[in-house]
Design a protein around this motif. Sequence first.
Motif, short mmCIF file in Angstrom:
data_model
loop_
_atom_site.label_atom_id
_atom_site.label_comp_id
_atom_site.label_asym_id
_atom_site.label_seq_id
_atom_site.Cartn_x
_atom_site.Cartn_y
_atom_site.Cartn_z
N LEU A 31 0.85 -1.20 -0.08
CA LEU A 31 0.16 0.07 0.06
C LEU A 31 0.94 1.49 0.04
O LEU A 31 0.28 2.51 -0.14
CB LEU A 31 -1.11 -0.11 1.17
CG LEU A 31 -2.01 -1.19 1.23
CD1 LEU A 31 -2.62 -1.20 2.39
CD2 LEU A 31 -2.88 -0.80 0.04
N ASP A 32 2.21 1.12 0.05
CA ASP A 32 2.95 2.17 -0.17
C ASP A 32 2.94 2.92 -1.40
O ASP A 32 3.70 2.42 -2.32
CB ASP A 32 4.46 2.00 0.28
CG ASP A 32 5.34 2.83 0.45
OD1 ASP A 32 5.10 4.03 -0.04
OD2 ASP A 32 6.53 2.85 1.18
N LYS A 33 2.37 4.15 -1.55
CA LYS A 33 2.28 4.74 -2.84
C LYS A 33 3.53 5.23 -3.26
O LYS A 33 3.77 5.61 -4.44
CB LYS A 33 1.10 5.64 -2.87
CG LYS A 33 1.11 6.56 -1.93
CD LYS A 33 0.09 7.63 -2.02
CE LYS A 33 0.02 8.88 -0.87
NZ LYS A 33 -1.23 9.61 -1.05
N TYR A 34 4.53 5.46 -2.53
CA TYR A 34 5.72 6.20 -2.82
C TYR A 34 6.78 5.11 -3.14
O TYR A 34 7.98 5.59 -3.43
CB TYR A 34 6.24 7.05 -1.72
CG TYR A 34 5.26 8.03 -1.32
CD1 TYR A 34 4.94 9.19 -1.95
CD2 TYR A 34 4.58 8.09 -0.16
CE1 TYR A 34 4.17 10.25 -1.55
CE2 TYR A 34 3.54 9.02 0.47
CZ TYR A 34 3.43 9.94 -0.68
OH TYR A 34 2.68 11.24 -0.13
#
Length: 233
Positions: A31-34
Amino acid sequence: MTLEEFEILTSDEVLQAIEQRIECNPIDIALDKYLEHASAVATQVKRLQRARAKLPSYYAVRATLPPRAYEQSSSEQCAMHKQLTGVSVLDLTCGLGVDTLALSRKFSRVVSLERDPVLASVTRHNLKLLGAENVEVLCTSAEEYLATTTEHFDWIFADPDRRSERGEKMVLLEDCSPNMVALYPRLKEVADNICIKCSPLFDTAEAFRKFNNCSVETVSLGGECKEVNIYIE
């Protein structure tokens, strides 16, 4: 696993991301969009975390673990249990290379066959990380190699594929791939001794009906049968 996915997983950027997050929750990683290639990093971390007990050496070097090959692989503990030693051995069914790795510690030379080109590349990569420098992984089938080889080995080892194309479990040796019963006459020409790993559900009496001069070993770990090995000498 595709070749593109393998190249992503072995890139410096993704390897660094895996190492930094090896103790993290894979869901949080995904879920880490970066994070670039977050899904690939999360999936690999999840597999490595699961591999801690089953494949501790693979976990330690952060090996690449394709899903199906990982699920079908032996544990390192089972692989090392097999009573095989000598100078040279032919592994007909390399897969993820867990049995190949164990054989590399008991033989001077190991030739291991993997018919899937991507998995062959993955296994070469992993074995290099694991320091198994006496192993040659060839991308070919057992049938193709045995039809043309002029080499002779002390042992042949095989862990035939016990899944049909539809994913059904198979127990009879004749139904598995490679078909060790059909190949048996040629196997005896290529090696002095043969070891066949079978399903824990294998009827051990069947081994004595199929092969001469064989013995059968049942491997139990933690009170549970993990595999059956047929030794033919």
